[in-house]
Design a protein around this motif. Structure first.
Motif, mmCIF file in Angstrom:
data_model
loop_
_atom_site.group_PDB
_atom_site.id
_atom_site.type_symbol
_atom_site.label_atom_id
_atom_site.label_comp_id
_atom_site.label_asym_id
_atom_site.label_seq_id
_atom_site.Cartn_x
_atom_site.Cartn_y
_atom_site.Cartn_z
ATOM 1 N N ALA A 89 3.711 4.703 9.016
ATOM 2 C CA ALA A 89 2.454 5.398 8.726
ATOM 3 C C ALA A 89 1.287 4.494 9.131
ATOM 4 O O ALA A 89 1.359 3.282 8.990
ATOM 5 C CB ALA A 89 2.376 5.730 7.248
ATOM 6 N N CYS A 90 0.224 5.110 9.643
ATOM 7 C CA CYS A 90 -0.956 4.352 10.071
ATOM 8 C C CYS A 90 -1.925 4.248 8.897
ATOM 9 O O CYS A 90 -2.648 5.189 8.598
ATOM 10 C CB CYS A 90 -1.622 5.062 11.251
ATOM 11 N N GLN A 91 -1.930 3.097 8.234
ATOM 12 C CA GLN A 91 -2.791 2.928 7.059
ATOM 13 C C GLN A 91 -4.021 2.086 7.366
ATOM 14 O O GLN A 91 -4.891 1.920 6.523
ATOM 15 C CB GLN A 91 -1.976 2.336 5.904
ATOM 16 N N ARG A 92 -4.042 1.507 8.552
ATOM 17 C CA ARG A 92 -5.260 0.844 9.042
ATOM 18 C C ARG A 92 -5.259 0.994 10.564
ATOM 19 O O ARG A 92 -4.208 1.277 11.148
ATOM 20 C CB ARG A 92 -5.297 -0.625 8.624
ATOM 21 N N SER A 145 -2.305 13.151 -2.517
ATOM 22 C CA SER A 145 -3.407 12.313 -2.095
ATOM 23 C C SER A 145 -4.602 12.729 -2.955
ATOM 24 O O SER A 145 -4.498 13.679 -3.737
ATOM 25 C CB SER A 145 -3.682 12.562 -0.614
ATOM 26 N N SER A 182 -4.459 7.836 13.454
ATOM 27 C CA SER A 182 -3.388 8.534 12.737
ATOM 28 C C SER A 182 -2.205 8.611 13.688
ATOM 29 O O SER A 182 -2.403 8.814 14.890
ATOM 30 C CB SER A 182 -3.777 9.979 12.376
ATOM 31 N N MET A 207 0.824 -1.222 0.000
ATOM 32 C CA MET A 207 0.000 0.000 0.000
ATOM 33 C C MET A 207 0.852 1.263 0.000
ATOM 34 O O MET A 207 0.621 2.173 -0.789
ATOM 35 C CB MET A 207 -0.904 0.019 1.247
ATOM 36 N N ALA A 208 1.840 1.272 0.893
ATOM 37 C CA ALA A 208 2.617 2.500 1.076
ATOM 38 C C ALA A 208 3.274 2.947 -0.221
ATOM 39 O O ALA A 208 3.393 4.143 -0.490
ATOM 40 C CB ALA A 208 3.672 2.289 2.153
ATOM 41 N N GLU A 268 1.412 -1.404 12.921
ATOM 42 C CA GLU A 268 1.340 -2.332 11.790
ATOM 43 C C GLU A 268 2.694 -2.825 11.317
ATOM 44 O O GLU A 268 2.761 -3.642 10.393
ATOM 45 C CB GLU A 268 0.478 -1.767 10.657
ATOM 46 N N ASN A 288 -10.308 9.282 8.347
ATOM 47 C CA ASN A 288 -9.230 8.768 9.192
ATOM 48 C C ASN A 288 -9.725 8.648 10.634
ATOM 49 O O ASN A 288 -9.910 7.556 11.141
ATOM 50 C CB ASN A 288 -7.993 9.663 9.101
ATOM 51 N N LYS A 345 0.936 16.239 -0.817
ATOM 52 C CA LYS A 345 1.233 15.621 0.474
ATOM 53 C C LYS A 345 2.639 15.934 0.976
ATOM 54 O O LYS A 345 2.969 15.602 2.114
ATOM 55 C CB LYS A 345 1.063 14.093 0.387
#
Ligand code: THG
Length: 373
Positions: free
Chosen positions: A305-308, A30, A324, A1-2, A356, A250, A39
């Motif tokens: 990074a907090c993606q989930r 984004s 976040s 994802m990142a 994560e 978010n 971003k």
């Protein structure tokens, strides 16, 4: 994802400032409201953070689209869509306001601008409020026109914002009060300009009317920046988390109500105001929210990074989740926004964060905005 590379087509709309941020070294975008949002630039997020806190930046926030309501029933439709009491709102006022559905689920958290008794802009976060507003107007037979305005917000943020703005528009800009707007003029065209923006460092948002006018406004501000260390910037994740500014999608979704998002002060709960979701919201208010958005400061090296959502654990049981997170160079700790269950939401509560990257880090619940570790 990142590392995902997004393919761009006409559906991801550019803004009038896109060519300018590209020329200034934008490093990625984004997509918000089907519109691209810078971003980052050549500097790191940390360097951008210090620059924003000390100088002045120009932000391409054209993605903050305006859903315009105009006509005899504009005020009625505006009030139906939010629990914030608009009855006393004045022309020239901006109002941060939750929008909710019939279950009191969060649909959006726009800044509402009252332009006239019969004309409003909803400066929306990332969800399609145009469709909701159009559906309500049609279904309820309201006498109102609902459009997306050809308006492209440009933000001037940071402690030197007044100085930059005064050079372009004159000293009177300094008198604009927080969350009020005035009509400034540039090259014979009017620009609705508010003292507001998605940072806690002060500044303005210019609601540039007409895509064709955007680059001209950007250039006028850019050229006035001599000696102010002006640079292009964008909403900064470190500053936003420390400042407790929420991001729809978010921190909250339709699964959250405004009370658990800490937005109770923007909700009229006495039953005297008729809006969609009022009975549901009053029921929630009676028993109190089950969880709440809080600040969180946690240990360890810089988090990913907090993606989930990351589980927040207390004594081996999940009691919330991080929405976040990022490393704070000011606190020399990780900072986060988190949704946490009512029994544990007091400041000072110790938690374990399951990031994560598979690492577990100890943390503590804090107030918002964050004062320090
Ligand atoms: N500016 C404009 N439109 C926007 C945003 C913006 N639309 C999307 C998104 N940002 C909406 N979210 C917020 C969240 C917080 C604030 C503004 C927009 C904000 N709140 C202040 C506070 O929390 O202290 C003031 C609230 C008040 O007093 O009414 O600034 O940034 N145009």
């Amino acid at each position: 994802m990142a590392q995902m590379k997004l393919q761009v087509s006409r559906r991801q709309r550019a803004t009038p400032y896109t060519s300018r941020v590209e020329a200034l070294g934008v490093s990625g975008f984004s997509v918000v409201n089907h519109t691209i949002l810078p971003k980052g630039f050549e500097r790191s997020v940390e360097e951008d953070y210090w620059h924003l806190k000390n100088h002045v930046q120009l932000w391409d926030v054209g993605c903050q689209r305006q859903v315009e309501l105009r006509g005899a029933d504009a005020a009625r439709l505006a009030q139906l869509m939010t629990p914030r009491d608009l009855r006393q709102a004045e022309i020239g006022q901006c109002l941060y306001a939750p929008m909710i559905d019939a279950d009191a689920g969060m649909l959006n958290d726009p800044v509402i601008l009252k332009l006239a008794e019969d004309r409003f802009w909803f400066s929306i976060a990332d969800a399609d409020m145009l469709l909701w507003a159009k559906g309500l107007a049609l279904g309820m037979g309201l006498d109102v026109t609902v459009d997306e305005a050809d308006v492209w917000p440009l933000a001037v943020q940071g402690p030197r914002s007044d100085d930059l703005m005064a050079r372009v528009f004159g000293e009177s800009v300094r008198a604009i009060r927080f969350f009020r707007f005035d009509r400034l003029e540039l090259n014979g065209r009017e620009i609705v300009t508010a003292r507001s923006g998605f940072s806690r460092q002060g500044g303005f948002e210019l609601y540039v009317d007409g895509f064709d006018f955007g680059a001209e406004v950007w250039d006028a501000l850019w050229q006035a920046g001599d000696g102010l260390e002006l640079s292009a910037g964008c909403p900064n994740l470190i500053e936003r988390i420390e400042g407790g500014l929420l991001s729809y999608g978010n921190e909250m979704t339709r699964d959250n109500n405004p009370l658990e998002c800490g937005l109770e002060r923007y909700c009229q709960l006495d039953g005297s105001l008729d809006y969609i979701g009022m009975p549901a919201l009053r029921r929630i208010a009676e028993r109190g929210p089950d969880r709440m958005i809080r600040g969180l400061i946690f240990d360890g090296d810089a988090c990913p990074a907090c993606q989930r959502p990351w589980p927040l654990m207390i004594d081996g049981t999940q009691m919330g989740y991080v929405t976040s997170a990022i490393w704070s160079p000011r606190f020399q700790r990780n900072v986060a926004l988190a949704m946490i269950e009512r029994e544990h939401w007091q400041h000072g509560t110790a938690v374990e964060v399951h990031c994560e990257d598979g690492r577990e880090r100890g943390g503590v619940i804090t107030e918002l905005p964050m004062e320090g570790p």
